[in-house]
Design a protein around this motif. Structure first.
Motif, short mmCIF file in Angstrom:
data_model
loop_
_atom_site.label_atom_id
_atom_site.label_comp_id
_atom_site.label_asym_id
_atom_site.label_seq_id
_atom_site.Cartn_x
_atom_site.Cartn_y
_atom_site.Cartn_z
N SER A 44 17.99 -33.15 8.41
CA SER A 44 17.37 -33.16 7.09
C SER A 44 16.25 -32.14 7.10
N ILE A 45 15.74 -31.83 5.91
CA ILE A 45 14.60 -30.93 5.81
C ILE A 45 13.74 -31.33 4.61
N GLY A 46 12.46 -31.49 4.86
CA GLY A 46 11.51 -31.70 3.77
C GLY A 46 11.33 -33.12 3.30
N GLU A 47 11.88 -34.10 3.99
CA GLU A 47 11.62 -35.50 3.61
C GLU A 47 10.24 -35.93 4.08
N THR A 48 9.93 -35.67 5.34
CA THR A 48 8.62 -35.97 5.91
C THR A 48 7.97 -34.66 6.31
N VAL A 49 6.94 -34.27 5.58
CA VAL A 49 6.32 -32.96 5.75
C VAL A 49 4.96 -33.12 6.43
N VAL A 50 4.72 -32.28 7.43
CA VAL A 50 3.41 -32.22 8.07
C VAL A 50 2.82 -30.84 7.84
N ILE A 51 1.60 -30.80 7.36
CA ILE A 51 0.87 -29.55 7.20
C ILE A 51 -0.07 -29.41 8.39
N ALA A 52 0.15 -28.37 9.19
CA ALA A 52 -0.71 -28.08 10.34
C ALA A 52 -1.93 -27.32 9.82
N TRP A 53 -2.94 -28.07 9.41
CA TRP A 53 -4.05 -27.51 8.65
C TRP A 53 -5.19 -27.07 9.58
N ASN A 54 -5.72 -25.86 9.33
CA ASN A 54 -6.89 -25.40 10.09
C ASN A 54 -7.96 -24.81 9.18
N LEU A 89 9.86 -31.10 8.48
CA LEU A 89 9.38 -29.78 8.05
C LEU A 89 7.90 -29.68 8.38
N LEU A 90 7.56 -28.70 9.20
CA LEU A 90 6.18 -28.42 9.56
C LEU A 90 5.73 -27.16 8.81
N ILE A 91 4.59 -27.25 8.14
CA ILE A 91 4.06 -26.10 7.39
C ILE A 91 2.88 -25.53 8.17
N LYS A 92 2.94 -24.23 8.44
CA LYS A 92 1.93 -23.62 9.30
C LYS A 92 1.59 -22.21 8.83
N GLY A 93 0.33 -21.92 8.70
CA GLY A 93 -0.10 -20.54 8.51
C GLY A 93 -0.02 -19.81 9.83
#
Length: 280
Positions: free
Chosen positions: A157-167, A245-249
């Protein structure tokens, strides 16, 4: 997230790249464009007659391989029941098309990617047959658009549980903005910060509050690094909550510094087991 670009090359993660693109296309009824990615001819500059003969053979081999990649791409789309763009015009759902005349080189990829909401590539590696880091970096630094990086194994799956790796950084804020279609469709959003990895800017809790004001449901928390690196914490926490899905800058620190000393971006690019949406 209506248009996706997939550069297709024979590497060990091709199945995962195609599955990741198809999952994303189904989630947003998106169109997928594929093309055969091959090296630029300038990489085969001959220095003598023997080299010149080798260069010609390599060019022919690359053209054949690009056509073979088209067959692999088409077969995957048909196997998953994705309709060709020219067929069933009135029918809703994802579509695919193949570009047979794409020029060689990562330069074309970076420029062409500017037309798409995201480009799907494989997680780069150093082993033989692994996706190339130069391909990822061409899109990351030159397209102005985000990447979706497929993990080593095809995701379920993709995008059901999203983590933003925030800095707190500009790069991560931009990645979050690009990821807004995923955030609006997600069942769960976690904004994670690590005290040792923050730059001057809003906290994870403040970012979560900002997303909540947009009508989303997000939780924010800041963790202590302890003896673990920032990248290790992001991946460990993401895996623990079932993140898909991990979101990372990308590269808040310089690439050179991360090559020498390491960094969260480098660690995630080397070890992530879930899809990653990344932007610079």
């Amino acid at each position: 997230m209506k248009t996706l670009l997939v550069p297709v090359a024979r590497h060990t993660l091709l199945d995962s790249v195609l599955d990741t693109a198809i999952l994303t296309a189904r989630r947003f009824s998106a169109g997928i464009e594929g093309f055969g990615l091959r090296p630029a001819l300038a990489e085969y500059v001959p220095v003598d007659m023997v080299g010149g003969m080798t260069w010609v053979r390599d060019e022919e081999t690359d053209l054949v391989e690009a056509r073979d990649c088209g067959g692999l791409f088409t077969a995957a789309m048909e196997r998953h029941g994705i309709a060709r763009e020219s067929a069933d015009i009135g029918k809703n759902g994802p579509r695919w098309r193949w570009r047979p005349d794409a020029p060689p080189g990562d330069g074309f990829l970076a420029q062409h990617a500017r037309l798409f909401n995201a480009t799907v590539v494989g997680r780069p590696g150093s082993g033989e047959g692994a996706p190339r880091m130069t391909t990822l970096e061409a899109v990351l630094f030159e397209s102005g658009r985000p990447l979706i990086i497929a993990p080593p194994l095809p995701p379920a799956s993709i995008g059901e549980t999203v983590v933003i790796a925030w800095n707190g950084s500009t790069e991560t804020a931009r990645a979050v903005a690009f990821a807004s279609p995923f955030l609006r469709a997600a069942s769960r959003i976690e904004v994670l910060g690590v005290d040792a990895g923050m730059v001057p800017g809003p906290s994870a809790e403040e970012m979560a509050a900002a997303l909540n004001r947009e009508g989303l449901s997000a939780q924010g928390r800041t963790l202590a690094a302890g003896r673990r690196t920032v990248g290790e914490i992001f991946l460990t926490e993401a895996e623990a909550i079932g993140c898909d899905l991990l979101i990372k800058g990308a590269y808040t620190q310089s690439r050179l510094r991360q090559m020498i000393f390491g960094g969260a971006t480098s660690h995630i690019l080397a070890h992530a087991t879930m899809p990653v949406l990344m932007a610079h």
